[in-house]
Write a protein that holds these residues in place. Structure first.
Motif, PDB file in Angstrom:
ATOM      1  N   PRO A 347      -7.361  10.599 -10.930  1.00 51.79           N
ATOM      2  CA  PRO A 347      -8.439  10.247 -10.001  1.00 51.79           C
ATOM      3  C   PRO A 347      -8.644  11.242  -8.862  1.00 51.79           C
ATOM      4  O   PRO A 347      -9.698  11.232  -8.223  1.00 51.79           O
ATOM      5  N   GLU A 348      -7.649  12.100  -8.598  1.00 46.49           N
ATOM      6  CA  GLU A 348      -7.740  13.023  -7.472  1.00 46.49           C
ATOM      7  C   GLU A 348      -8.221  14.396  -7.941  1.00 46.49           C
ATOM      8  O   GLU A 348      -7.957  14.804  -9.077  1.00 46.49           O
ATOM      9  N   PRO A 349      -8.903  15.161  -7.066  1.00 40.25           N
ATOM     10  CA  PRO A 349      -9.391  16.492  -7.455  1.00 40.25           C
ATOM     11  C   PRO A 349      -8.301  17.417  -7.979  1.00 40.25           C
ATOM     12  O   PRO A 349      -8.536  18.192  -8.910  1.00 40.25           O
ATOM     13  N   ALA A 350      -7.094  17.344  -7.423  1.00 44.59           N
ATOM     14  CA  ALA A 350      -6.005  18.224  -7.862  1.00 44.59           C
ATOM     15  C   ALA A 350      -5.372  17.762  -9.165  1.00 44.59           C
ATOM     16  O   ALA A 350      -4.416  18.386  -9.638  1.00 44.59           O
ATOM     17  N   GLN A 351      -5.900  16.676  -9.759  1.00 41.82           N
ATOM     18  CA  GLN A 351      -5.348  16.136 -11.002  1.00 41.82           C
ATOM     19  C   GLN A 351      -6.279  16.362 -12.191  1.00 41.82           C
ATOM     20  O   GLN A 351      -6.097  15.754 -13.232  1.00 41.82           O
ATOM     21  N   ARG A 352      -7.243  17.250 -12.051  1.00 37.11           N
ATOM     22  CA  ARG A 352      -8.210  17.487 -13.111  1.00 37.11           C
ATOM     23  C   ARG A 352      -7.680  18.532 -14.091  1.00 37.11           C
ATOM     24  O   ARG A 352      -7.236  19.594 -13.686  1.00 37.11           O
ATOM     25  N   SER A 354      -9.131  20.456 -16.444  1.00 35.09           N
ATOM     26  CA  SER A 354      -9.971  21.524 -16.979  1.00 35.09           C
ATOM     27  C   SER A 354     -10.630  22.265 -15.827  1.00 35.09           C
ATOM     28  O   SER A 354     -10.844  21.704 -14.741  1.00 35.09           O
ATOM     29  N   LEU A 355     -10.957  23.527 -16.058  1.00 33.73           N
ATOM     30  CA  LEU A 355     -11.677  24.290 -15.039  1.00 33.73           C
ATOM     31  C   LEU A 355     -13.087  23.738 -14.846  1.00 33.73           C
ATOM     32  O   LEU A 355     -13.643  23.826 -13.750  1.00 33.73           O
ATOM     33  N   LEU A 356     -13.664  23.194 -15.897  1.00 29.93           N
ATOM     34  CA  LEU A 356     -14.985  22.575 -15.783  1.00 29.93           C
ATOM     35  C   LEU A 356     -15.009  21.574 -14.645  1.00 29.93           C
ATOM     36  O   LEU A 356     -15.952  21.527 -13.841  1.00 29.93           O
ATOM     37  N   GLU A 357     -13.955  20.747 -14.569  1.00 29.62           N
ATOM     38  CA  GLU A 357     -13.871  19.751 -13.507  1.00 29.62           C
ATOM     39  C   GLU A 357     -13.390  20.353 -12.188  1.00 29.62           C
ATOM     40  O   GLU A 357     -13.911  20.039 -11.122  1.00 29.62           O
ATOM     41  N   LEU A 358     -12.356  21.199 -12.269  1.00 32.16           N
ATOM     42  CA  LEU A 358     -11.773  21.764 -11.051  1.00 32.16           C
ATOM     43  C   LEU A 358     -12.782  22.576 -10.252  1.00 32.16           C
ATOM     44  O   LEU A 358     -12.709  22.633  -9.021  1.00 32.16           O
ATOM     45  N   GLU A 364     -17.972  25.466  -7.726  1.00 32.20           N
ATOM     46  CA  GLU A 364     -16.968  25.494  -6.666  1.00 32.20           C
ATOM     47  C   GLU A 364     -15.734  26.242  -7.166  1.00 32.20           C
ATOM     48  O   GLU A 364     -14.711  25.635  -7.484  1.00 32.20           O
ATOM     49  N   PRO A 365     -15.795  27.579  -7.261  1.00 38.58           N
ATOM     50  CA  PRO A 365     -14.691  28.361  -7.836  1.00 38.58           C
ATOM     51  C   PRO A 365     -13.375  28.145  -7.091  1.00 38.58           C
ATOM     52  O   PRO A 365     -13.358  27.847  -5.889  1.00 38.58           O
ATOM     53  N   LEU A 366     -12.286  28.304  -7.831  1.00 31.58           N
ATOM     54  CA  LEU A 366     -10.956  28.217  -7.247  1.00 31.58           C
ATOM     55  C   LEU A 366     -10.620  29.507  -6.524  1.00 31.58           C
ATOM     56  O   LEU A 366     -10.883  30.609  -7.033  1.00 31.58           O
ATOM     57  N   GLU A 367     -10.031  29.389  -5.345  1.00 29.47           N
ATOM     58  CA  GLU A 367      -9.550  30.554  -4.600  1.00 29.47           C
ATOM     59  C   GLU A 367      -8.053  30.676  -4.849  1.00 29.47           C
ATOM     60  O   GLU A 367      -7.268  29.859  -4.381  1.00 29.47           O
ATOM     61  N   LEU A 368      -7.660  31.701  -5.615  1.00 36.53           N
ATOM     62  CA  LEU A 368      -6.268  31.918  -5.976  1.00 36.53           C
ATOM     63  C   LEU A 368      -5.753  33.195  -5.323  1.00 36.53           C
ATOM     64  O   LEU A 368      -6.557  34.059  -4.924  1.00 36.53           O
ATOM     65  N   PRO A 369      -4.436  33.352  -5.209  1.00 35.87           N
ATOM     66  CA  PRO A 369      -3.901  34.567  -4.590  1.00 35.87           C
ATOM     67  C   PRO A 369      -4.341  35.863  -5.266  1.00 35.87           C
ATOM     68  O   PRO A 369      -4.408  36.906  -4.617  1.00 35.87           O
ATOM     69  N   ASP A 370      -4.663  35.801  -6.567  1.00 35.72           N
ATOM     70  CA  ASP A 370      -5.069  37.009  -7.273  1.00 35.72           C
ATOM     71  C   ASP A 370      -6.571  37.042  -7.553  1.00 35.72           C
ATOM     72  O   ASP A 370      -7.034  37.790  -8.414  1.00 35.72           O
ATOM     73  N   PHE A 375     -14.256  30.303 -14.321  1.00 31.15           N
ATOM     74  CA  PHE A 375     -13.733  30.133 -15.677  1.00 31.15           C
ATOM     75  C   PHE A 375     -12.780  31.296 -15.953  1.00 31.15           C
ATOM     76  O   PHE A 375     -12.568  32.158 -15.083  1.00 31.15           O
ATOM     77  N   LEU A 376     -12.189  31.328 -17.133  1.00 31.13           N
ATOM     78  CA  LEU A 376     -11.131  32.295 -17.429  1.00 31.13           C
ATOM     79  C   LEU A 376     -11.668  33.706 -17.622  1.00 31.13           C
ATOM     80  O   LEU A 376     -12.723  33.907 -18.234  1.00 31.13           O
TER      81      LEU A 376
END
Length: 409
Positions: A347-352, A354-358, A364-370, A375-376
């Motif tokens: 139910p929480e955003p951090a529990q999704r 797939s990238l489609l959902e995340l 809303e792209p993910l901000e990662l250290p790299d 998408f991939l």
């Protein structure tokens, strides 16, 4: 096979201790062309076939085969007998000297696909995932389709492209139609995604025309494995109406090299979510609750960075309901059938899962250290790990990893 260390001495609570004992298939440097059945114990493996012969097991012939399918086909009574013997060999002081002869460091074994896949079916069993997808694609309509809470939705995939963890995933090519184009284009997928899932491996077959009820789950399903059903969202979006997933899914499905026996997960049984729509009798787990849900905690990592922690306990449809529905029309089970849960999301955003959902469809792209990811990208590596509560600690699930390689033109 000997080592200078004592591979039978495990720390208390080791996730691959005597309460787990997952099965795999491996080769060694000395004998690279002869796969053998192995069982993981800590950071070592037991070479099961020769150990069974040395201990005089009545199942030695099954355990010396070059893949798990004969053991899978043998049925539950044999699975339980073998598991009890393995536990005895690895934990009894009387058997220590003999067992150590057949232990080897895990690092010295190359793991293979542990069984030959017969058929592959993928379900869509997470209400949270299905709701998120519905909201992304149908923002002004109902999130769930009218049939979703009446039956476990699924599709038949391609068994020949189920691959073991570590196998490169080549970016698929195909038709895709961006919204601003009048006609489809051809080329590499630009919206390559993951689906964090749990797979169930069928052992004992069933006769065609005879449905398998939920109560038959333990008699037919041998064990559980982590699974990543890679998805090309742009190819899938153009092709899936009206018949569902096809080339957007069939290019690769990665599974862990380890199959955890169902009996190892008894302490992780949990009730599924409350049902708010009445179910037909063959799916009604209020009447026939076996076996319920499984409290399995999954972690999804992209290039070593955790991006999600989906809880399998939140799945609406259980594996027993999926098996019952998959066979209710009389479809037969075959040894080596693999069916997957569908994307696991909570139910929480951090529990999704797939990238489609995340990334909410890439908006809303993910901000990662790299770097940023919607998408991939080529070179990305995705790893799924998981654990479940056990009688004396955690039960570890073998990880599944895949790295994206550029499309082959």
């Amino acid at each position: 096979m000997t080592t200078d260390a004592h591979p039978l001495d495990l720390p208390v609570g080791d996730p691959f201790g005597p309460d787990n004992l997952p099965y795999g298939l491996g080769t060694t440097v000395e004998d690279p062309d002869r796969p053998r059945i192995v069982v993981r114990y800590g950071d070592s493996v037991l070479d099961v076939g020769p150990a069974a012969e040395a201990f005089g097991s009545p199942h030695a012939d099954l355990l010396q085969r070059p893949l798990l399918n004969p053991l899978l086909a043998a049925g539950r009574s044999v699975w339980q007998s073998v598991r009890a013997q393995l536990h005895d060999w690895l934990t009894s002081p009387a058997h220590r000297a003999t067992a150590e002869r057949f232990m080897r460091p895990l690092s010295e074994v190359t793991l293979r696909m542990p069984f030959e896949v017969a058929d592959y079916v993928d379900f869509y069993a997470s209400e949270h995932h299905a709701t998120n997808v519905g909201r992304i694609f149908r923002p002004d309509g109902d999130a769930l389709t009218p049939n979703w809470k009446h039956l476990p939705i699924g599709y038949h995939g391609r068994a020949g492209t189920v691959v073991v963890s570590g196998t490169p995933v080549v970016r698929p090519q195909g038709q895709r139609k961006p919204p601003h184009e009048d006609a489809p284009l051809f080329g590499p997928s630009r919206r390559l995604d993951i689906e964090a899932e749990v797979g169930f491996v069928v052992g004992a077959p069933s006769a065609q025309g005879e449905p398998v009820p939920m109560s038959g789950f333990r008699d037919h399903v041998f064990g559980v494995t982590l699974l990543n059903d890679w998805s090309a969202r742009d190819i899938q979006a153009w092709e899936y109406v009206p018949l569902g997933p096809f080339l957007g899914k069939s290019f690769a499905t990665s599974v862990s090299p380890w199959i955890t026996p169902l009996d190892a997960l008894d302490a992780a049984r949990t009730a599924p979510p409350a049902r708010d729509v009445p179910l037909l009798p063959y799916l009604d787990d209020a009447v026939e609750p076996e076996p319920g849900g499984i409290d399995l905690r999954i972690t999804v990592a992209l290039n070593g960075h955790t991006i999600a922690e989906p809880p399998f306990s939140a799945m609406y449809w259980t594996a027993a309901q999926q098996l019952a529905h998959m066979t209710v029309n009389g479809a037969s089970l075959r040894t080596g059938d693999l069916y997957a849960s569908g994307t696991v999301s909570g139910p929480e955003p951090a529990q999704r899962g797939s990238l489609l959902e995340l990334t909410w469809g890439g908006k809303e792209p993910l901000e990662l250290p790299d770097g940023t990811r919607a998408f991939l990208e080529d070179g990305d590596e995705v790893t799924l790990t998981a654990w479940a509560p056990g009688p004396a600690g955690r039960i570890g699930m073998g990880e599944v990893t895949g790295r994206i390689h550029a499309a082959r033109r």
